[in-house]
Scaffold this motif. Structure first.
Motif, PDB file in Angstrom:
ATOM      1  N   THR A 233       0.828  -1.209   0.000  1.00 35.87           N
ATOM      2  CA  THR A 233       0.000   0.000   0.000  1.00 35.87           C
ATOM      3  C   THR A 233       0.860   1.254   0.000  1.00 35.87           C
ATOM      4  O   THR A 233       0.639   2.175  -0.790  1.00 35.87           O
ATOM      5  N   GLU A 246      -7.145   2.904  -1.213  1.00 40.52           N
ATOM      6  CA  GLU A 246      -5.686   2.817  -1.323  1.00 40.52           C
ATOM      7  C   GLU A 246      -5.139   1.483  -0.827  1.00 40.52           C
ATOM      8  O   GLU A 246      -4.048   1.065  -1.231  1.00 40.52           O
ATOM      9  N   LEU A 247      -5.860   0.797   0.027  1.00 45.41           N
ATOM     10  CA  LEU A 247      -5.372  -0.473   0.585  1.00 45.41           C
ATOM     11  C   LEU A 247      -5.202  -1.521  -0.512  1.00 45.41           C
ATOM     12  O   LEU A 247      -6.120  -1.772  -1.290  1.00 45.41           O
ATOM     13  N   GLN A 248      -4.037  -2.153  -0.547  1.00 41.01           N
ATOM     14  CA  GLN A 248      -3.747  -3.180  -1.553  1.00 41.01           C
ATOM     15  C   GLN A 248      -4.092  -4.556  -0.985  1.00 41.01           C
ATOM     16  O   GLN A 248      -3.220  -5.346  -0.627  1.00 41.01           O
TER      17      GLN A 248
END
Length: 276
Positions: A233, A246-248
């Motif tokens: 992230t 945005e969190l991967q």
């Protein structure tokens, strides 16, 4: 917040508090300890907290050695000329850990031939380097770890029962991250702070919506997987504040981004684990 400061683990859960209590009770002693837990739960961190303070601490991964002879030379050492390539004397892990602690990770994967020799060392407290005729006394605390059930390995004939009893004097279980969801926000913030320091970037913050999403996931890879998600992230996000978008998260989990997570702390829904 309850904190296991000796290993850098933070949290508020009863499960983590139980681990901390056992560490405080058994740290620095001489009895053998075996730590059970899935990959990424922090078994090595706990072993370091249990080790003799200020003394040598060495790590051996049983799964990394499929050749018993190679493992024997690394554990017990060898004399110069003992075999091809032995061009000088070498103290093995046991002798190098003298007075301290030897951590045997993935001990269930040790070859059976090596298990016999390890049993003798534990019983006699003596090691003999390969090619040597003399034994040397050792004072080493042995801490083992595995993600397998050793008792089942004994029943299947993969692990010696007598060695099992020698290693299993004190037993400590590491909970999976999904079993202590209330710790995820604290752990995630600690990881984010560490990663930002290492990357020499301004401190980042997780928005509440991002924390909720992190708490919703089951983490088959435990804390190690959480750290991987946050590292990816930060690598792809230059913002100071990190939200859900945005969190991967893992690919198989991305379909759950729009799930209502407002009730996650009270009733976390079971989700299918991604394939490992």
């Amino acid at each position: 917040i309850k904190k296991i400061s000796s290993v850098g683990m933070v949290g508020v859960s009863d499960e983590l508090a139980a681990v901390a209590e056992k560490i405080n009770r058994y740290k620095g002693r001489s009895e053998t300890v075996i730590i059970y837990g899935n990959t990424g739960t922090g078994k090595e961190l706990v072993s370091r907290a249990l080790a003799k303070p200020g003394k040598p601490f060495l790590v051996v991964n049983g799964a990394a050695f499929r050749d018993s002879q190679l493992l024997e030379s690394e554990l017990f050492g060898y004399e110069k000329g003992a075999f091809t390539g032995a061009d000088k004397d070498h103290d093995g892990f046991f002798l190098m850990a003298q007075g301290g602690t030897l951590f045997l990770d993935e001990v269930a994967d040790l070859p059976l031939a090596m298990q016999v020799k390890l049993l003798r060392v534990i019983q006699e407290k003596q090691v003999r380097r390969v090619g040597d005729t003399q034994e040397k006394g050792i004072d080493v605390r042995i801490i083992s770890a595995t993600h397998k059930k050793l008792s089942q390995c004994v029943e299947s004939g993969q692990f010696r029962q007598d060695l099992y009893y020698r290693l299993n004097v004190i037993e400590l279980g590491m909970p999976a991250l999904r079993e202590m969801r209330e710790d995820i926000p604290v752990i995630a913030e600690k990881i984010i702070a560490k990663l930002c320091r290492e990357a020499s970037r301004p401190p980042c913050q997780l928005r509440n919506e991002a924390i909720e999403l992190l708490m919703y996931y089951d983490y088959p890879g435990n804390v190690r997987e959480l750290e991987n998600i946050l590292e990816r992230t930060l690598a792809l996000c230059s913002d100071i504040e990190i939200g859900r978008k945005e969190l991967q998260m893992p690919e198989k989990f991305k379909g759950h981004r729009k799930t209502d997570t407002s009730n996650i702390e009270r009733h976390p829904p079971p989700l299918p684990h991604p394939e490992e």
